[in-house]
Design an enzyme around this catalytic site. Structure first.
Site, PDB file in Angstrom:
ATOM      1  N   GLU A 241       0.870  -1.174   0.000  1.00  0.00           N
ATOM      2  CA  GLU A 241       0.000   0.000   0.000  1.00  0.00           C
ATOM      3  C   GLU A 241       0.908   1.225   0.000  1.00  0.00           C
ATOM      4  OE1 GLU A 241      -3.103   2.575   2.628  1.00  0.00           O
ATOM      5  OE2 GLU A 241      -2.630   0.557   3.330  1.00  0.00           O
ATOM      6  N   CYS A 275      -2.068   8.744   3.376  1.00  0.00           N
ATOM      7  CA  CYS A 275      -1.769   8.371   1.992  1.00  0.00           C
ATOM      8  C   CYS A 275      -2.923   8.683   1.058  1.00  0.00           C
ATOM      9  CB  CYS A 275      -1.379   6.905   1.903  1.00  0.00           C
ATOM     10  SG  CYS A 275      -2.562   5.761   2.642  1.00  0.00           S
TER      11      CYS A 275
END
Length: 471
Positions: A241, A275
């Site tokens: 990720e 993020c």
């Protein structure tokens, strides 16, 4: 000053040296993290490897341990949350929420029912089924922005599936993870959970270790690529990720007073260190100035401060490197003609603070727009044609999240489906649906975390064929 030890094979160990960890709000030492030697990393992986067979064979023990882990986190939530605030910078009410979310995750997997075998054939002659088997040793490498929940989102499904784990936290926020290891030391059998801290060399050693079968990593694209390369020779399984440069599109019919607050926090929560936070805001030209005004008003009243101060809304950036990167991106934007509507600088005094900054007058080709800033700076870009806005949003090597803001829900959904993003929203951003997989397109990731698809990443398929004897 507290020293935090490594967890290896059920025991706490000092490292080859201690690394000081600073409070980003004061630049004073919070505590000292043990740094693992190469021999200690090997010992942790070997312990996990040796514990695997017994752990994989006892699903009820796994459920019991996960439920106990949830209880231990709840009993120690205050101390753990305060430590996260002190080493990472986020306000305490949010770090308490982080610990609560981690406990809930352990609880969820304690009661999670994994799908059973898929029967392909079952008759007098043959039985064929698709079954799942745990992988073995999983290396979980985590970032500094939300350190405990991002670790537990890896730990809980990996352990439930029957794997053992060696976890490595970021060198910027290792203390809370090492404290978690101390709290859980007696919850899991020796070797099932191991925690080693240190710099990138520790992560690289884990990624290339022959006994590690799966790497699950959350962090930067650059580090993800290095881990990918390190895992290639052994064909390890990977879940990555990585970063994002999320775009939000505000259409001409959006209700600015209704959405401005949500948009602001979609970009600035955790000082932008998320993020899938909003990092590029495309606004129809008819609403451009009203939205700029609303965002600036919210930015100017935002309270910066220490995470343990109850009045604080935004803490500092977590480390000096990130502060310097944000400052450099803003300086570069100024050189390209950017208009700074709020913030734009570091306040006087100690700490890695940066005032929430609204920027206009720049577009594609400027680093602040093209790259992930991971800080409290938001470029706002006008558009007249929604097709052009979609093109600009998709013209990025990233593809983690994106959102559309409009009163026309059907139109918003149609546009969201055209955006290159693993996470897409209409009239919201940052919301993660429980049970949903989380992953990104292009450079933003490989594989999924969360939900059934994320759970299945911690196992391999086995097709079992059985021929029944002829009677």
């Amino acid at each position: 000053m507290t020293h935090y030890a490594l967890l290896i094979d059920g025991q706490l160990h000092p490292g080859k040296q201690d690394d000081e960890v600073l409070d980003p709000a004061t630049e004073q030492v919070v505590g000292y993290a043990a740094r693992a030697s190469q021999a200690q990393v090997d010992a942790a992986v070997n312990a996990a490897h040796n514990a695997f067979t017994g752990w994989a064979a006892n699903p009820q023990a796994r459920r019991t341990a996960l439920a106990l882990a949830a209880s231990v986190l709840r009993e120690n939530s205050q101390s753990l949350a305060e430590l996260i605030s002190r080493e990472q910078g986020r306000p305490l009410r949010f770090t308490l929420g982080e610990v609560a979310g981690a406990a809930a995750t352990f609880d969820y997997y304690a009661h999670f029912e994994a799908p059973g075998a898929e029967i392909l054939r079952d008759d007098e002659q043959r039985r064929a089924s698709i079954e799942r088997r745990p992988l073995g040793v999983v290396a979980a490498i985590t970032p500094w922005n939300v350190p405990i929940i991002l670790l537990v989102l890896k730990l809980a499904p990996a352990l439930h599936a029957g794997n053992t784990v060696v976890a490595k936290p970021s060198e910027h926020t290792p203390l809370s993870t090492l404290l978690l290891g101390q709290l859980l030391k007696d919850v899991f059998p020796a070797g099932v959970l191991n925690i080693v801290a240190g710099d990138g060399e520790v992560g690289e050693q884990l990624s290339s270790h022959p006994l590690v079968r799966h790497i699950t990593f959350t962090g930067s694209v650059a580090t993800g690529k290095r881990l990918y390369a390190g895992a290639a020779s052994d064909l390890k399984r990977l879940t990555l990720e990585l970063g994002g440069n999320d775009a939000a599109l505000v259409l001409e019919d959006a209700d600015i007073p209704a959405i401005a607050e949500t948009l602001f926090w979609g970009a600035f929560w955790n000082s932008g260190q998320v993020c899938f936070a909003i990092k590029r805001l495309y606004v129809h030209e008819s609403l451009f100035q009203p939205l700029i005004d609303a965002l600036v008003a919210r930015a100017e009243k935002t309270r910066l401060g220490h995470g343990l101060d109850a009045q604080t809304e935004l803490g500092p950036l977590t480390n000096r490197q990130q502060l310097e990167r944000v400052k450099a991106l803003v300086a570069d934007a100024r050189k390209h003609g950017a208009v700074i509507h709020s913030g734009g600088d570091q306040p006087e005094g100690p700490g890695y603070f940066f005032a929430p900054t609204i920027v206009s007058g720049i577009g594609a080709g400027v680093a602040l727009v093209d790259e992930e800033q991971f800080g409290p700076v938001l470029p706002v870009i006008p558009f007249s044609d929604v097709e052009d806005a979609i093109r600009q949003a998709n013209a990025s090597p990233y593809g983690l999240g994106a959102s559309v803001w409009t009163r026309d829900i059907a139109r918003g959904e149609a546009i969201a489906r055209r955006l290159d993003a693993g996470l897409a929203w209409v009239n919201q951003h940052l919301e993660v649906q429980p049970g949903a997989p989380k992953g990104g397109y292009k450079w933003s990731g490989l594989g999924y975390e969360g939900g059934l698809r994320g759970y299945e990443a911690f196992s391999d398929l086995q097709v079992l064929n059985v021929a029944r004897p002829v009677v």
